[in-house]
Every structure is written in structure tokens, then in C-alpha cells.
Design an enzyme around this catalytic site. Structure first.
Site, PDB file in Angstrom:
ATOM      1  N   ASP A   1      72.605  29.269  31.937  1.00  0.00           N
ATOM      2  CA  ASP A   1      73.563  29.373  30.824  1.00  0.00           C
ATOM      3  C   ASP A   1      72.832  29.596  29.506  1.00  0.00           C
ATOM      4  O   ASP A   1      73.210  30.447  28.698  1.00  0.00           O
ATOM      5  CB  ASP A   1      74.488  28.151  30.766  1.00  0.00           C
TER       6      ASP A   1
ATOM      7  N   ASP B   1      73.162  38.857  39.015  1.00  0.00           N
ATOM      8  CA  ASP B   1      74.294  39.791  38.916  1.00  0.00           C
ATOM      9  C   ASP B   1      74.907  39.686  37.514  1.00  0.00           C
ATOM     10  O   ASP B   1      75.127  40.698  36.834  1.00  0.00           O
ATOM     11  CB  ASP B   1      75.315  39.433  39.995  1.00  0.00           C
TER      12      ASP B   1
ATOM     13  N   ASP C   1      74.324  42.423  34.076  1.00  0.00           N
ATOM     14  CA  ASP C   1      75.437  43.107  33.398  1.00  0.00           C
ATOM     15  C   ASP C   1      75.381  42.813  31.905  1.00  0.00           C
ATOM     16  O   ASP C   1      75.578  43.701  31.068  1.00  0.00           O
ATOM     17  CB  ASP C   1      76.797  42.631  33.945  1.00  0.00           C
TER      18      ASP C   1
ATOM     19  N   TYR D   1      75.852  34.581  47.867  1.00  0.00           N
ATOM     20  CA  TYR D   1      76.492  35.758  48.458  1.00  0.00           C
ATOM     21  C   TYR D   1      76.474  35.707  49.983  1.00  0.00           C
ATOM     22  O   TYR D   1      77.304  36.313  50.640  1.00  0.00           O
ATOM     23  CB  TYR D   1      75.760  37.036  48.025  1.00  0.00           C
TER      24      TYR D   1
ATOM     25  N   LYS E   1      69.718  26.817  37.725  1.00  0.00           N
ATOM     26  CA  LYS E   1      70.504  25.709  37.182  1.00  0.00           C
ATOM     27  C   LYS E   1      70.045  24.422  37.861  1.00  0.00           C
ATOM     28  O   LYS E   1      70.826  23.729  38.530  1.00  0.00           O
ATOM     29  CB  LYS E   1      72.005  25.952  37.407  1.00  0.00           C
TER      30      LYS E   1
HETATM   31  C1  IPM Z   1      75.894  44.833  41.666  1.00  0.00           C
HETATM   32  C2  IPM Z   1      77.340  44.827  42.070  1.00  0.00           C
HETATM   33  C3  IPM Z   1      77.420  44.311  43.491  1.00  0.00           C
HETATM   34  C4  IPM Z   1      76.901  42.886  43.470  1.00  0.00           C
HETATM   35  C5  IPM Z   1      78.796  44.400  44.148  1.00  0.00           C
HETATM   36  C6  IPM Z   1      79.302  45.828  44.175  1.00  0.00           C
HETATM   37  C7  IPM Z   1      78.805  43.808  45.518  1.00  0.00           C
HETATM   38  O1  IPM Z   1      78.061  44.055  41.169  1.00  0.00           O
HETATM   39  O2  IPM Z   1      75.100  45.499  42.343  1.00  0.00           O
HETATM   40  O3  IPM Z   1      75.566  44.202  40.673  1.00  0.00           O
HETATM   41  O4  IPM Z   1      77.612  41.957  43.071  1.00  0.00           O
HETATM   42  O5  IPM Z   1      75.749  42.693  43.861  1.00  0.00           O
HETATM   43 MG    MG Z   2      76.986  43.458  39.438  1.00  0.00          MG
END
Ligand code: IPM
Ligand code: MG
Length: 369
Positions: free
Chosen positions: A227, A251, A255, A143, A194
Site C-alpha cells: 500500500d 498486477d 497498471d 491467482y 504485505k
Molecule cells: C495483466 C492482465 C491479466 C492479469 C489478466 C488479463 C488475466 O491484467 O496481464 O496484467 O491480471 O494478469
Molecule cells: Mg493487469
């Protein structure tokens, strides 16, 4: 008189202001019923700030965040800005806050409330009892790594570049957070990278291994390729206690883990930095979900991730573990009573709105205390 805790509220975009409204009610409850001394202030971030000030976050807001005991963040992201250059994107607000406050360890718990067993994307037998913590590094990795950018090549075609970079110190400090957490949980850390294809992953593995040997021999350490970890999270998520990983993998995996709990709308997070000279640890609390522009303003968003983020704030920044547990218990009770916002309602189940869900949590807190 006790010095009040300074809390900066940054509701942001989309459903942010609606769900923040419910968390603020909980804060007021704590002030009125538990004597929690609070000094609340609020400001704009994300698309809301772009619209008003032409920047996703003003320097004053960063400065104020620095002076606060904790920041409670909603969500940023607004499709109106999607064709703008990167510095005019709402997301810059959260990225700058993380970077400039040095918030390097993002704690993302995936805890399954028993009442939501059927809302999980997985079979009840696979997911029952799920309680894992993802520790995601948030100020390094791809990032922020250099070089980055989009360049035009001599033949007129273009090339987009981002770089995964991790230093020993960056790996070590986030791994420490994971090991410390494991000590008060089930004593197990799984480190994810990885290393089979990336040098940064190889170094990650080496540094985490050394740190464990040196300072955390009592914590069990395993390693997993990212993975495979994605696969294992779906196959058998209860095998994990604490996962520690870099920015990008964290990230993605967080999710994924959120869906195991039934809804992205359920998951809070804490992002912690170093302890400053004033003895305070920089910290920001936010739901892991986004601004959900498709349902913004409709009053149907699930406020629980925001409310649970506030619970994490009480635990990690305000030293009020008892109140944190009270909120978590109230949320569990509300769910056990069958109350559902649309995102966690099963087909055919009636759902309630944002406001009603917030009120239900408050009522439960009254009953429980
Ligand atoms: C998260 C979000 C952020 C990230 C975005 C909004 C920049 O997806 O906090 O997981 O990728 O870190
Ligand atoms: Mg995110």
C-alpha cells in the site's frame, strides 16, 4: 544458413489484431533490412478462439508456444464472454500460457519518453526521468493458490475463496531475476509485500533478504509494504529502480505505474521462464494493456506497446540488443516529432491512427539505420 527464430504470434481479441499488424511490419522490416531469419506462425487465442473452437486456447497452441523461441501476444478479453464460467473466459488463454510454460517473471518497465512528459498524470518535476522496472511474479500467488472456488454454505449463502501461497523456491527464482536486472541497471531492488498482515508476505521478505545476503551483496535491497508502494509511486516514482513483487500486487502496481508514463498504451512487457534443456529461455512478450473492446476495429489504438514488446523480445530472446535499441529510438523519435495516437494526444492535439503510427515508426527506423 542460420536457423530461423520461431516466433508464435497470438493477436487475440479487441485491438490485439490491429496492433499486432504493426508489430508484424516491424518484424518484416527486420527480416528484409537486417537479415533476421524468422519463421512466423499465428493462431487464435481468447474470445477469438472461444468463438471458433469453444476454448480460450487449444492444447496445440500451448504446444506450439513451447516449441517457439518466443511468443508475441496481443491482448485477450471480450465482453461477449463475461457471464461464462471461468474456463470459458478469454483471459484463461494468457493465464494458461504463463502457467504451462512456467513463465514466472513478468518484466514491466515504466519508462517515460521525454516527449510525453505532459501526458503523464503527474507533474513534470515529479516524473521527469522515470525509468523503473517492475518484476511481477506470474505463476503463483492468489491467482493460482488452492483452495479456491465459490461454495454454498449450509444456510444457502455463498463464499468465494482464493488463497495467497508462495513457496521459498517461487520467491527465490523471481527475486533472482530482479537482482540480475538491477545489476545491469542502477543496482537497487525494492521488494514489495504485505508482511504486516500476511504470512506469505513475511516469508517473501525473509527469502529475498537471505538471497541478497548470500548471492547479491552488491545490490542494494529495500522493502516496502504494497500500500505504501502505491502511494510512493505517485509521490516520488523516480526513487525506484527495480521493484519485485507477487502476482496480485504486481498486477495493480504495474497498471498504476503505466499511467505515470502517460498511457497504458505505451507499456510493453516480457514474461520469462526457466532456461530449458535446449538452452532456450521460455518467453512471452505482450503489451500490459488489455483488448480495449470500446475502440476495437476503429483503427485508432496505440500500437507502441506492442512494438516495444517486440523490442523486448529482440533483447531478451533473440540476442539482438542493437535492433531492440533501434526500435526504442525510433519510437522516441516519432513521439518527439509530435505524432500521437488518441490515447496520448493532449486536448486539442490532432491524433493519428494505428496504421499511421506503425508506418511512422518504420520510416524512422529507415532513417536511423
Ligand atoms: C495483466 C492482465 C491479466 C492479469 C489478466 C488479463 C488475466 O491484467 O496481464 O496484467 O491480471 O494478469
Ligand atoms: Mg493487469
Amino acid at each position: 544458413m542460420t536457423t530461423p527464430y520461431k516466433i508464435l504470434l497470438l493477436p487475440g481479441d479487441g485491438i490485439g489484431p490491429e496492433i499486432m499488424g504493426q508489430a508484424v511490419k516491424v518484424l518484416h522490416w527486420l527480416r528484409d533490412k537486417r537479415g533476421l531469419a524468422l519463421e512466423l506462425s499465428e493462431d487464435l487465442v481468447g474470445g477469438a478462439s472461444l468463438a471458433r473452437y469453444d476454448t480460450p486456447i487449444r492444447d496445440e497452441v500451448i504446444a506450439q508456444a513451447r516449441q517457439s523461441d518466443a511468443v508475441l501476444f496481443g491482448s485477450v478479453g471480450d465482453p461477449a464472454w463475461k457471464n461464462e464460467p471461468f474456463d470459458k473466459r478469454p483471459e484463461v488463454a494468457i493465464l494458461r500460457l504463463r502457467k504451462e510454460l512456467g513463465l514466472y517473471a513478468n518484466l514491466r518497465p515504466a519508462h517515460l519518453f521525454e516527449a510525453l512528459l505532459s501526458a503523464s498524470a503527474l507533474k513534470p518535476d515529479v516524473v521527469r526521468g522515470l525509468d523503473l522496472m517492475i518484476v511481477r511474479e506470474t505463476v503463483g500467488g492468489i491467482y493460482f493458490g488452492e483452495p479456491r472456488g465459490i461454495e454454498t454454505l449450509p444456510d444457502g449463502s455463498r463464499r468465494g475463496i482464493n488463497t495467497e501461497v508462495y513457496t521459498t523456491a517461487e520467491i527465490e527464482r523471481v527475486a533472482r531475476v530482479a537482482f540480475d536486472l538491477a545489476r545491469v541497471r542502477d543496482g537497487r531492488v525494492c521488494s514489495v509485500e504485505k508482511g504486516n498482515v500476511m504470512e506469505s508476505g513475511l516469508l517473501w521478505r525473509e527469502v529475498v533478504t537471505d538471497l541478497q545476503k548470500r548471492d547479491y551483496p552488491d545490490v542494494e535491497l529495500t522493502h516496502m509494504l504494497a500500500d505504501n508502494c502505491a502511494m510512493q509511486l505517485v509521490r516520488d516514482p523516480c526513487q525506484f529502480d527495480v521493484l519485485v513483487t507477487g502476482n496480485l500486487f504486481g498486477d495493480l502496481l504495474s497498471d498504476l505505474a503505466s499511467m505515470l508514463t502517460g498511457s497504458l498504451g505505451m507499456l510493453p512487457s516480457a514474461t520469462l521462464g526457466a532456461v530449458g534443456s535446449n538452452g532456450k529461455r521460455a518467453a512471452l512478450y505482450e503489451p500490459i494493456h488489455g483488448s480495449a473492446p470500446d475502440i476495437a476495429g476503429k483503427g485508432i489504438a496505440n500500437p507502441l506497446a506492442q512494438i516495444l514488446s517486440l523490442a523486448m523480445m529482440l533483447r531478451y530472446s533473440l540476442n539482438r540488443a542493437e535492433e531492440a535499441a533501434l526500435i526504442e529510438k525510433a519510437v522516441a523519435q516519432v513521439l518527439a516529432r509530435g505524432l500521437r495516437t488518441a490515447d496520448i494526444a493532449a486536448k486539442g492535439e490532432t491524433s493519428i491512427g494505428t496504421e499511421q503510427m506503425g508506418e511512422a515508426v518504420l520510416k524512422e527506423m529507415d532513417v536511423l539505420s
